[in-house]
Design a protein around this motif. Structure first.
Motif, PDB file in Angstrom:
ATOM      1  N   UNK A 544      45.319  48.507  -2.112  1.00 12.72           N
ATOM      2  CA  UNK A 544      44.305  47.537  -2.508  1.00 12.72           C
ATOM      3  C   UNK A 544      43.022  47.759  -1.707  1.00 12.72           C
ATOM      4  N   UNK A 545      43.166  48.389  -0.554  1.00 14.29           N
ATOM      5  CA  UNK A 545      42.020  48.676   0.308  1.00 14.29           C
ATOM      6  C   UNK A 545      41.559  50.117   0.120  1.00 14.29           C
ATOM      7  N   UNK A 546      42.516  51.007  -0.007  1.00 12.94           N
ATOM      8  CA  UNK A 546      42.214  52.437  -0.123  1.00 12.94           C
ATOM      9  C   UNK A 546      42.439  52.898  -1.558  1.00 12.94           C
ATOM     10  N   UNK A 547      41.888  54.058  -1.886  1.00 12.79           N
ATOM     11  CA  UNK A 547      42.003  54.597  -3.243  1.00 12.79           C
ATOM     12  C   UNK A 547      43.464  54.882  -3.587  1.00 12.79           C
ATOM     13  N   UNK A 548      43.743  54.925  -4.873  1.00 12.50           N
ATOM     14  CA  UNK A 548      45.100  55.165  -5.365  1.00 12.50           C
ATOM     15  C   UNK A 548      45.627  56.514  -4.891  1.00 12.50           C
ATOM     16  N   UNK A 549      46.921  56.533  -4.599  1.00 13.24           N
ATOM     17  CA  UNK A 549      47.565  57.784  -4.184  1.00 13.24           C
ATOM     18  C   UNK A 549      47.574  58.817  -5.292  1.00 13.24           C
ATOM     19  N   UNK A 550      47.287  58.399  -6.531  1.00 15.94           N
ATOM     20  CA  UNK A 550      47.200  59.374  -7.625  1.00 15.94           C
ATOM     21  C   UNK A 550      46.097  60.392  -7.386  1.00 15.94           C
ATOM     22  N   UNK A 551      45.180  60.062  -6.469  1.00 19.95           N
ATOM     23  CA  UNK A 551      44.147  61.036  -6.119  1.00 19.95           C
ATOM     24  C   UNK A 551      44.722  62.338  -5.601  1.00 19.95           C
ATOM     25  N   UNK A 552      45.960  62.304  -5.126  1.00 22.61           N
ATOM     26  CA  UNK A 552      46.609  63.530  -4.652  1.00 22.61           C
ATOM     27  C   UNK A 552      46.607  64.616  -5.723  1.00 22.61           C
ATOM     28  N   UNK A 553      46.681  64.226  -6.977  1.00 24.49           N
ATOM     29  CA  UNK A 553      46.711  65.209  -8.063  1.00 24.49           C
ATOM     30  C   UNK A 553      45.484  66.121  -8.035  1.00 24.49           C
ATOM     31  N   UNK A 554      44.394  65.622  -7.464  1.00 24.14           N
ATOM     32  CA  UNK A 554      43.163  66.420  -7.382  1.00 24.14           C
ATOM     33  C   UNK A 554      43.096  67.240  -6.100  1.00 24.14           C
ATOM     34  N   UNK A 555      44.117  67.144  -5.264  1.00 21.63           N
ATOM     35  CA  UNK A 555      44.140  67.917  -4.032  1.00 21.63           C
ATOM     36  C   UNK A 555      43.443  67.255  -2.878  1.00 21.63           C
ATOM     37  N   UNK A 556      42.310  66.601  -3.150  1.00 21.03           N
ATOM     38  CA  UNK A 556      41.581  65.827  -2.141  1.00 21.03           C
ATOM     39  C   UNK A 556      40.856  64.709  -2.867  1.00 21.03           C
ATOM     40  N   UNK A 557      40.721  63.588  -2.198  1.00 20.03           N
ATOM     41  CA  UNK A 557      40.052  62.449  -2.820  1.00 20.03           C
ATOM     42  C   UNK A 557      39.497  61.535  -1.738  1.00 20.03           C
ATOM     43  N   UNK A 558      38.509  60.735  -2.131  1.00 16.92           N
ATOM     44  CA  UNK A 558      37.894  59.806  -1.201  1.00 16.92           C
ATOM     45  C   UNK A 558      38.822  58.611  -1.030  1.00 16.92           C
ATOM     46  N   UNK A 559      39.354  58.467   0.176  1.00 17.55           N
ATOM     47  CA  UNK A 559      40.202  57.315   0.463  1.00 17.55           C
ATOM     48  C   UNK A 559      39.357  56.050   0.590  1.00 17.55           C
ATOM     49  N   UNK A 560      38.268  56.196   1.349  1.00 17.58           N
ATOM     50  CA  UNK A 560      37.407  55.028   1.539  1.00 17.58           C
ATOM     51  C   UNK A 560      36.098  55.468   2.187  1.00 17.58           C
ATOM     52  N   UNK A 561      35.008  54.834   1.752  1.00  8.69           N
ATOM     53  CA  UNK A 561      33.735  54.963   2.442  1.00  8.69           C
ATOM     54  C   UNK A 561      33.550  53.759   3.354  1.00  8.69           C
ATOM     55  N   UNK A 562      33.080  54.022   4.557  1.00  8.07           N
ATOM     56  CA  UNK A 562      32.821  52.965   5.539  1.00  8.07           C
ATOM     57  C   UNK A 562      31.308  52.855   5.749  1.00  8.07           C
ATOM     58  N   UNK A 563      30.613  52.020   4.966  1.00  3.07           N
ATOM     59  CA  UNK A 563      29.166  51.887   5.155  1.00  3.07           C
ATOM     60  C   UNK A 563      28.870  51.168   6.461  1.00  3.07           C
ATOM     61  N   UNK A 564      27.748  51.521   7.061  1.00  4.69           N
ATOM     62  CA  UNK A 564      27.340  50.885   8.319  1.00  4.69           C
ATOM     63  C   UNK A 564      26.328  49.793   8.004  1.00  4.69           C
TER      64      UNK A 564
END
Length: 687
Positions: A544-564
């Motif tokens: 719910x906080x991080x991107x779906x684990x299905x992103x693994x299918x693409x080999x790499x994926x953005x888990x989360x951006x941390x804006x300042x």
């Protein structure tokens, strides 16, 4: 048939092979000259095959483990009617030829497995025989012998010297694989010299000790004795058989019985002398007498009849057992059954989490009931790798009594079982899994610790070269395994395995990435997949906080951006990249950096190969070219990471061997701490 026709057919094989090698000015004429009689006897008198349909399910499997003798195999394929023309074999060892230097599965019709590295073919043959035994036990019913074929191999002195062959032969004898028959080209010569300088053991007694039947043929030109030996081998259904055929390397040539006949063309003059010695016309080359060709091509008629008979049995079986027939046909066609992944768990967020090896075991068992093709085992490590398929039986002869650790009898011991116990035989495990994949009807897996991938690397490489769908489940994937120390802690293994073309390496970050990794592994076709899994617990991320684990299918994926929030522009100025257990580390570091006013992107990169296969637009979306401050974090050597970090990036890795200590201490001492990641990240921004 007459002895003269037999001799003509044998010499046809010999001199098609010799002319192939001479025309290419490259190759190995010695084996074809010596082994042609046994090959002829097998292919015309014993082998069940249909040259017009090389993929017929119930064909006998033939493996030329001594793959350097490929010219003999190409001669056999051509004369018996496979789709390999005379023009093809005249292009032996040339660019684009269907007759490469060593046999290659998928490249030449009729070649079952890729051979050449000695010992691999024999071990593949064990896998092929296991495949037949399992399918027969699972699907055959009284009066319906749908799966009933043999596995044959021609092996050499070099094969029997290799450790992988010893491992595989030991297991084959233990498993009583009675439909495995190996013809041993016992010619007393290797590439460099006679065997008397390296190989004086009694091979027959060694194989008898393994549990094999051994039969000796004193004269490799005695067709009657060879036929009798093969019949005796077929008659013993409780043991694999090794037929030791005393042959002569380079038979009939001036270099007969010399290592000089092994791996070089005979030369124009010696080809002439050899043909004259064996009463064969010197010209033209590639002579194919019509009488011999007519005899060889009877394989097409016999094969068509055998396949037609089998199709009739299949029709009757389908009527009697429609569900089993559908399941078998789906397996053989590599079709995944409907709903095969419906029971794969979704793991709830958990700060403590669980080891990805444990998550993998749960996923495997959730799939197995609906995925009958899935089967395999470990190199004596099931309790550690979590790869046992519970309640699905063990592949082993019913006659073997087994007791579990509680001392009670274990049920489910038969060839229908789906758990293979390889013993401490990692190399054989890899090669046998290749044989299972080549047989068809299986999604085979093997398992050990990642460090021991070095023991089976040749088999992994051949699976990648050949395009075999094998899943390797490697656990204990970093120095974080702890106290066992540097002998068991992989450092360079991930980098070296990623260097193998056509191998997909996946190192999931948590339980849910592990579940998706298994889906990818099962869905993959025509290449091996390797899962690198943790011994230690790792947090199960809150999706719910991080991107779906299905992103693994693409080999790499953005888990989360941390804006300042304190920065004028919330766009990330820094990218942290990690695989596996280190993903949790970069997430903690990102929170620290964000609190200090630095905008960060966290990328999970479980698979380089899957990421590299994505469109450039996607790769640029995950790793924007304008963000050059990139730090990769992985518990392994840095080799290769520069392609993702770029010239202005950096990598926190392990560039020395591990040590024996608790995991948390090792991670601290090797710099895998939030403080160190934050410091290295800041250095990139201020460098």
């Amino acid at each position: 048939m007459s002895d003269l026709l037999d001799q003509q057919c044998i010499n046809t094989l010999r001199f098609l092979s010799v002319d192939m090698v001479q025309h290419a000015n490259s190759g190995h004429p010695g084996l074809p000259l010596g082994a042609a009689p046994m090959a002829y006897a097998l292919w015309t008198g014993q082998l069940k095959h249909h040259p017009a349909n090389p993929q017929w399910v119930d064909r006998d499997r033939f493996v030329l483990s001594a793959g350097h003798g490929s010219a003999l195999l190409y001669s056999l394929l051509h004369v018996t009617g496979y789709e390999l023309s005379l023009d093809d074999i005249k292009q032996f060892r040339q660019w684009g030829s269907k007759a490469p230097g060593h046999p290659e599965r998928g490249h030449t019709p009729g070649v079952e497995v890729t051979t050449g590295p000695l010992g691999q073919g024999l071990a593949n043959a064990v896998g092929l025989a296991i495949g037949e035994a399992h399918l027969a036990a699972r699907y055959n019913r009284e009066g319906h012998a749908l799966i009933d074929h043999h596995t044959w191999a021609i092996v050499s002195d070099g094969d029997l010297m290799e450790g992988v062959a010893a491992e595989a032969a030991s297991l084959a004898g233990h498993l009583k694989l009675g439909k495995l028959i190996c013809l041993y080209d016992d010619n007393y010569v290797t590439l460099a010299a006679g065997t008397d300088i390296t190989f004086s053991e009694d091979r027959a007694k060694r194989f008898e000790a393994y549990g094999w039947q051994t039969i000796e043929v004193a004269d490799g030109n005695d067709l009657a004795a060879i036929h009798a030996a093969m019949e005796a081998a077929r008659a013993d259904t409780s043991r694999p058989s090794l037929i030791l055929v005393r042959t002569h390397l380079g038979f009939g040539s001036p270099e007969q019985d010399s290592y000089k006949a092994h791996g070089s063309p005979l030369g124009v003059e010696d080809v002439k002398k050899t043909k004259e010695k064996l009463d064969w016309p010197v010209d033209p080359p590639f002579l194919l007498p019509q009488e011999a060709l007519t005899h060889f091509r009877q394989a097409l008629t016999r094969g068509a009849k055998a396949e037609a008979d089998w199709n009739g049995r299949l029709d009757a079986y389908t009527k009697a057992y429609p569900e089993l027939a559908r399941e078998l046909q789906d397996r053989l066609a590599s079709q995944l059954p409907s709903g095969w992944d419906s029971d794969i768990p979704v793991f709830p967020a958990d700060a403590k989490g669980l080891a990805t090896r444990v998550a993998s075991g749960k996923v495997m068992n959730a799939m197995a009931a609906k995925l009958p093709a899935l089967g395999g085992g470990s190199a004596d490590l099931d309790p550690s790798t979590h790869t046992a398929l519970k309640g699905l039986g063990d592949f082993n002869p019913k006659a073997i009594a087994h007791q579990d650790t509680q001392g009670s009898d274990s049920a489910g011991w038969s060839y229908a079982g789906r758990n293979l116990h390889f013993g401490v035989r990692e190399h054989a495990m890899g090669a046998i899994a290749n044989g299972l994949a080549a047989h068809g009807g299986f999604i085979p897996y093997g398992s050990t610790f990642l460090i021991f991938s070095d023991y089976l690397r040749p088999a992994i490489r051949l699976a990648a070269l050949t395009g075999l769908h094998v899943v390797h489940v490697f656990t204990h994937d970093s120095i974080a395994l702890g106290e066992d120390g540097p002998t068991h802690q992989p450092v360079e293994q991930l980098a070296s395995l990623r260097a193998i073309p056509h191998l997909t390496v996946i190192r999931p970050a948590d339980a849910n990435e592990t579940a998706v990794a298994w889906k990818v592994a099962v869905e993959t076709r025509n290449r091996p997949v390797l899962l690198a899994l943790t011994r230690q617990d790792v947090a199960t991320l809150d999706r719910q906080i991080y991107a779906s684990a299905d992103g693994l299918r693409h080999g790499a994926y953005v888990l989360k951006d941390y804006p300042a929030s304190t920065a004028k522009d919330p766009t990330p100025v820094l990218i942290l990249i990690a695989s596996g257990s280190e993903v949790g580390l970069i997430l903690a570091a990102a929170e620290r950096l964000q609190s200090e006013g630095i905008a960060v992107r966290c990328v999970s990169m479980p698979s380089w190969e899957l990421f590299d296969a994505q469109p450039q637009s996607y790769r640029d979306q995950v790793l924007p070219p304008k963000i050059t401050a990139r730090l990769a974090v992985e518990l392994g050597v840095a080799q290769g990471w520069h392609r993702y970090t770029g010239d202005r990036g950096d990598m926190l890795g392990v560039e020395r061997f591990g040590a024996s200590a608790p995991a948390d201490i090792l991670l601290r001492e090797y710099g895998f701490t939030v403080d160190n990641v934050v410091a290295k990240a800041k250095a990139l921004l201020h460098g």
